[in-house]
Design an enzyme around this catalytic site. Structure first.
Site, PDB file in Angstrom:
ATOM      1  N   ARG A 126      42.728  35.545  37.685  1.00  0.00           N
ATOM      2  CA  ARG A 126      41.974  35.318  38.930  1.00  0.00           C
ATOM      3  C   ARG A 126      41.459  33.878  38.920  1.00  0.00           C
ATOM      4  O   ARG A 126      40.622  33.518  38.084  1.00  0.00           O
ATOM      5  CB  ARG A 126      40.808  36.309  38.982  1.00  0.00           C
ATOM      6  CG  ARG A 126      39.998  36.313  40.254  1.00  0.00           C
ATOM      7  CD  ARG A 126      38.947  37.412  40.203  1.00  0.00           C
ATOM      8  NE  ARG A 126      39.561  38.735  40.216  1.00  0.00           N
ATOM      9  CZ  ARG A 126      39.799  39.456  41.318  1.00  0.00           C
ATOM     10  NH1 ARG A 126      39.438  39.000  42.492  1.00  0.00           N
ATOM     11  NH2 ARG A 126      40.365  40.629  41.238  1.00  0.00           N
ATOM     12  N   HIS A 133      47.823  38.118  23.765  1.00  0.00           N
ATOM     13  CA  HIS A 133      48.243  38.300  25.161  1.00  0.00           C
ATOM     14  C   HIS A 133      47.430  37.419  26.124  1.00  0.00           C
ATOM     15  O   HIS A 133      47.995  36.724  26.967  1.00  0.00           O
ATOM     16  CB  HIS A 133      48.096  39.759  25.598  1.00  0.00           C
ATOM     17  CG  HIS A 133      48.827  40.736  24.710  1.00  0.00           C
ATOM     18  ND1 HIS A 133      49.997  40.420  24.086  1.00  0.00           N
ATOM     19  CD2 HIS A 133      48.573  42.033  24.378  1.00  0.00           C
ATOM     20  CE1 HIS A 133      50.417  41.475  23.385  1.00  0.00           C
ATOM     21  NE2 HIS A 133      49.568  42.459  23.542  1.00  0.00           N
ATOM     22  N   LEU A 151      54.711  38.020  27.349  1.00  0.00           N
ATOM     23  CA  LEU A 151      55.569  36.938  27.845  1.00  0.00           C
ATOM     24  C   LEU A 151      56.836  37.475  28.515  1.00  0.00           C
ATOM     25  O   LEU A 151      57.547  36.740  29.181  1.00  0.00           O
ATOM     26  CB  LEU A 151      55.932  35.992  26.702  1.00  0.00           C
ATOM     27  CG  LEU A 151      54.764  35.187  26.158  1.00  0.00           C
ATOM     28  CD1 LEU A 151      55.187  34.341  24.971  1.00  0.00           C
ATOM     29  CD2 LEU A 151      54.183  34.288  27.247  1.00  0.00           C
TER      30      LEU A 151
HETATM   31  P1  NDP Z   1      36.671  41.930  44.802  1.00  0.00           P
HETATM   32  O1  NDP Z   1      35.945  40.799  45.417  1.00  0.00           O
HETATM   33  O2  NDP Z   1      36.386  43.282  45.247  1.00  0.00           O
HETATM   34  O3  NDP Z   1      36.467  41.852  43.247  1.00  0.00           O
HETATM   35  C1  NDP Z   1      36.559  40.634  42.601  1.00  0.00           C
HETATM   36  C2  NDP Z   1      36.288  40.746  41.145  1.00  0.00           C
HETATM   37  O4  NDP Z   1      34.956  41.102  40.886  1.00  0.00           O
HETATM   38  C3  NDP Z   1      37.089  41.783  40.400  1.00  0.00           C
HETATM   39  O5  NDP Z   1      37.517  41.181  39.207  1.00  0.00           O
HETATM   40  C4  NDP Z   1      36.069  42.919  40.144  1.00  0.00           C
HETATM   41  O6  NDP Z   1      36.328  43.934  39.227  1.00  0.00           O
HETATM   42  C5  NDP Z   1      34.867  42.085  39.870  1.00  0.00           C
HETATM   43  N1  NDP Z   1      33.591  42.789  40.025  1.00  0.00           N
HETATM   44  C6  NDP Z   1      33.345  43.991  40.555  1.00  0.00           C
HETATM   45  N2  NDP Z   1      32.014  44.262  40.474  1.00  0.00           N
HETATM   46  C7  NDP Z   1      31.429  43.181  39.930  1.00  0.00           C
HETATM   47  C8  NDP Z   1      30.109  42.839  39.596  1.00  0.00           C
HETATM   48  N3  NDP Z   1      29.110  43.665  39.808  1.00  0.00           N
HETATM   49  N4  NDP Z   1      29.877  41.629  39.047  1.00  0.00           N
HETATM   50  C9  NDP Z   1      30.878  40.768  38.800  1.00  0.00           C
HETATM   51  N5  NDP Z   1      32.172  41.056  39.083  1.00  0.00           N
HETATM   52  C10 NDP Z   1      32.437  42.244  39.638  1.00  0.00           C
HETATM   53  O7  NDP Z   1      38.201  41.570  45.035  1.00  0.00           O
HETATM   54  P2  NDP Z   1      39.531  42.105  44.379  1.00  0.00           P
HETATM   55  O8  NDP Z   1      40.430  40.958  44.320  1.00  0.00           O
HETATM   56  O9  NDP Z   1      39.273  42.814  43.110  1.00  0.00           O
HETATM   57  O10 NDP Z   1      40.076  43.124  45.470  1.00  0.00           O
HETATM   58  C11 NDP Z   1      39.484  44.397  45.694  1.00  0.00           C
HETATM   59  C12 NDP Z   1      40.544  45.471  45.624  1.00  0.00           C
HETATM   60  O11 NDP Z   1      41.572  45.223  46.570  1.00  0.00           O
HETATM   61  C13 NDP Z   1      41.202  45.524  44.276  1.00  0.00           C
HETATM   62  O12 NDP Z   1      41.360  46.860  43.892  1.00  0.00           O
HETATM   63  C14 NDP Z   1      42.540  44.873  44.517  1.00  0.00           C
HETATM   64  O13 NDP Z   1      43.526  45.333  43.658  1.00  0.00           O
HETATM   65  C15 NDP Z   1      42.821  45.282  45.964  1.00  0.00           C
HETATM   66  N6  NDP Z   1      43.755  44.348  46.578  1.00  0.00           N
HETATM   67  C16 NDP Z   1      45.074  44.624  46.451  1.00  0.00           C
HETATM   68  C17 NDP Z   1      46.023  43.794  46.961  1.00  0.00           C
HETATM   69  C18 NDP Z   1      47.438  44.146  46.775  1.00  0.00           C
HETATM   70  O14 NDP Z   1      47.765  45.200  46.239  1.00  0.00           O
HETATM   71  N7  NDP Z   1      48.345  43.296  47.164  1.00  0.00           N
HETATM   72  C19 NDP Z   1      45.662  42.575  47.704  1.00  0.00           C
HETATM   73  C20 NDP Z   1      44.244  42.358  47.791  1.00  0.00           C
HETATM   74  C21 NDP Z   1      43.331  43.228  47.225  1.00  0.00           C
HETATM   75  P3  NDP Z   1      36.303  43.938  37.593  1.00  0.00           P
HETATM   76  O15 NDP Z   1      35.342  42.928  37.086  1.00  0.00           O
HETATM   77  O16 NDP Z   1      35.883  45.290  37.257  1.00  0.00           O
HETATM   78  O17 NDP Z   1      37.715  43.661  37.184  1.00  0.00           O
HETATM   79  C1  BG6 Z   2      49.435  45.941  22.557  1.00  0.00           C
HETATM   80  C2  BG6 Z   2      48.103  46.338  21.983  1.00  0.00           C
HETATM   81  O1  BG6 Z   2      49.838  44.696  22.056  1.00  0.00           O
HETATM   82  O2  BG6 Z   2      49.341  45.876  23.975  1.00  0.00           O
HETATM   83  C3  BG6 Z   2      47.644  47.656  22.558  1.00  0.00           C
HETATM   84  O3  BG6 Z   2      48.242  46.458  20.576  1.00  0.00           O
HETATM   85  C4  BG6 Z   2      47.657  47.610  24.078  1.00  0.00           C
HETATM   86  O4  BG6 Z   2      46.339  47.982  22.107  1.00  0.00           O
HETATM   87  C5  BG6 Z   2      49.008  47.110  24.574  1.00  0.00           C
HETATM   88  O5  BG6 Z   2      47.425  48.925  24.558  1.00  0.00           O
HETATM   89  C6  BG6 Z   2      49.004  46.910  26.079  1.00  0.00           C
HETATM   90  O6  BG6 Z   2      50.293  46.642  26.537  1.00  0.00           O
HETATM   91  P1  BG6 Z   2      50.693  46.935  28.050  1.00  0.00           P
HETATM   92  O7  BG6 Z   2      52.053  46.365  28.180  1.00  0.00           O
HETATM   93  O8  BG6 Z   2      50.635  48.421  28.228  1.00  0.00           O
HETATM   94  O9  BG6 Z   2      49.673  46.249  28.895  1.00  0.00           O
END
Ligand code: NDP
Ligand code: BG6
Length: 511
Positions: free
Chosen positions: A366, A259, A199
């Protein structure tokens, strides 16, 4: 009261903090007492945060710090414990000496009232003062310590006493209720600060402003437009010798029940009548009351195994950690689909996922919107919009959307509206979550702390599942250290109206 007043003034967070401090100064002196000062949390988090506040001149003037723990330590011993975690530059050496001067240490047992009387005497040396107790302790001693605090260490006359408590707040509904009843028999609710450090994170606090400060989101923030909400916490490391504690609690109690559920409440709650703590917390409780307990068929449990092709750490699975009991079925990864049964959200899955030893560090919310109805473009080209609020690392808010491919063609492609904090707010120092929260306690603001009825609801949602896991001991699905977790988790996403196409491409060079 202060926060209301300050919000009316457009101030930077630093100005606000300074103002808080000045307001706090009117009522000093203050003594911040770290109970459990010799421990891990104290050296890694609390002393470094107190130092950060002190060096930025955010601690109220006339604040003193007393560490209390069983070990017989000198102030020098204490310093050597926190030293590796305190960042002190060459120019800050003088300031650091001043910081050391406001510190004292008192050795005492947790169950000896006479030792707490000595602590009280040490506090009294400062004069009639406000007292802020931080319980950086294992929960097993909470009751004894709080009894002793109440008996011997409360503030006198017009000064306040506030007690900060760290999670875990119990391990299920019954134990949490027991602790809550115990605390409420000793302290008033406004004296208790249950900390959930999520928070205090910038982007978590931003959720309220994004939602209630932007007209564009109000009409679409509901079951008519939103397909699913994913709230993720991923860590790229395992239990790292903390397996003893972790094994007793598991990832649900460690991260999801607190969290991630806090994030859910901020995403799902109705607009509060004001930004006053009780107005916000009332709305959070209302949302939680609409969430039925999680059922096993909506859950995927995982446990990491070593990755023979990985780096040194990654070769070790959870069960290879010597502090973890052999054959443990404690999950290190969980995905759970929750539902908020109210008019706004009925039928929208809230997919909560958290795991250790995964492929990356990431915490994000998301929001995936529904398919575009009546698609007039080439079939399948138009993808779902997503609003992503990345809590960490590299704070960002981005909206994935469709655009016309630039140039002569009339094709469409995926792109983003991007608010990356690192480029939009270059050079702005984001305070650590604990810094904000400790400052909140000084100013008496409970907005970012968990109320007892909120806690009750959180445990109500998770306790049946936790008890079922304890009695049936389902075997978690193994996943490789450094992977995205078990494939079954992606299946649960897909079954809960989250569509992953894999077509979106982000070009980091744009930053
Ligand atoms: P994507 O469409 O690439 O991914 C969307 C989500 O799908 C994520 O949560 C992803 O990873 C998850 N995913 C990956 N593989 C699978 C799968 N096989 N089945 C189901 N879910 C899957 O879009 P993102 O929004 O993740 O963007 C891609 C990259 O671009 C990211 O690294 C993001 O940080 C970056 N980006 C950065 C921005 C910025 O810095 N401002 C702006 C826009 C994009 P998972 O489930 O592993 O979490
Ligand atoms: C704590 C959990 O509350 O939050 C840890 O006990 C975890 O297991 C941590 O690693 C994560 O905190 P942050 O701020 O690093 O995302």
């Amino acid at each position: 009261m202060y926060s209301r007043y300050l919000q009316e003034l457009a101030m930077t967070s630093k100005e606000i903090s300074k103002m808080f401090v000045q307001l706090g100064n009117k009522t000093g002196p203050n003594v911040f007492i770290v109970i459990g000062a010799s421990g891990d949390l104290a050296k890694k988090k609390i002393y470094p945060v107190l130092w950060a506040l002190f060096k930025d001149e955010l601690l109220p003037k006339e604040t003193y710090i007393i560490g209390y723990a069983r070990s017989k330590l000198s102030l020098e011993d204490l310093q050597s414990r926190w030293a590796p975690f305190l960042k002190v530059s060459e120019e800050e050496q003088e300031k650091y000496k001043e910081f050391v001067k406001i510190n004292k240490y008192c050795a005492g047992q947790y169950d000896k009232t006479s030792d707490f009387s000595r602590l009280d005497k040490m506090i009294n040396d400062v004069g009639n003062c406000n007292r802020l107790f931080y319980l950086a302790l294992p929960p097993s001693v909470y009751e004894t310590v709080t009894l002793n605090l109440k008996a011997t260490c409360m503030s006198k006359s017009d000064k306040w006493t506030r007690v900060i408590i760290e999670k875990p707040f119990g391990r299920d509904l019954e134990t949490s209720e027991h602790l809550s009843n115990h605390l409420s028999s000793l302290f008033r609710e406004e004296e208790i600060y249950r900390i959930d450090h999520y928070l205090g994170k910038e982007m978590v606090q931003n959720l309220m402003v994004l939602r209630f400060g932007n007209r564009i989101y109000s009409p679409i923030w509901n079951r008519d437009s939103i397909a699913s909400v994913v709230i993720s916490f991923k860590e790229p490391f395992g239990t790292q010798g903390r397996g003893g504690y972790f094994d007793d609690f598991g990832i649900i109690r460690d991260v999801m029940q607190n969290h991630l559920l806090q994030l859910l409440t901020l995403v799902a709650m109705e607009k509060p009548p004001s930004t006053a703590a009780e107005d916000i917390r009332n709305e959070k409780v209302k949302v939680l009351k609409s969430v039925p307990p999680i059922t096993m068929d909506n859950v995927v449990l995982g446990q990491y195994v070593g990755n023979p092709d990985g780096k040194d750490d990654e070769k070790q699975g959870y069960l290879d950690d010597p502090t973890v009991p052999a054959g443990s079925v404690t999950p290190t990864f969980v995905t759970a689909a929750l539902f908020v049964r109210n008019e706004r959200w009925d039928g929208v899955p809230f997919i909560l996922r958290c795991g250790k030893a995964l492929n990356e560090r990431k915490a994000e919310v998301r929001i995936q919107f529904k398919d575009m109805p009546g698609d007039i473009f080439s079939e399948g080209k138009v993808k779902r919009n997503e609003l992503v609020i990345r809590v960490q690392p590299n704070e960002a808010v981005y909206m994935k959307m469709m655009t016309k491919s630039p140039g002569m063609s009339f094709d469409c492609e995926e792109t983003e509206l991007d608010l990356t904090y690192g480029s939009r707010y270059k050079g702005v120092k984001m305070p650590e979550a604990y810094e904000r929260l400790i400052l909140d306690v000084f100013t008496g603001s409970q907005i970012n702390f968990v109320r007892s009825d909120e806690l009750y609801q959180a445990w109500r949602i998770f306790t049946p599942l936790l008890h079922q896991m304890e009695s049936e001991k389902p075997k978690p699905i193994p996943y490789k250290y450094g992977s995205r977790g078990p494939k079954e988790s992606d299946d649960l996403f897909a079954n809960n109206n989250f569509t992953y196409t894999g077509t979106y491409k982000w070009s980091p060079s744009k930053i």
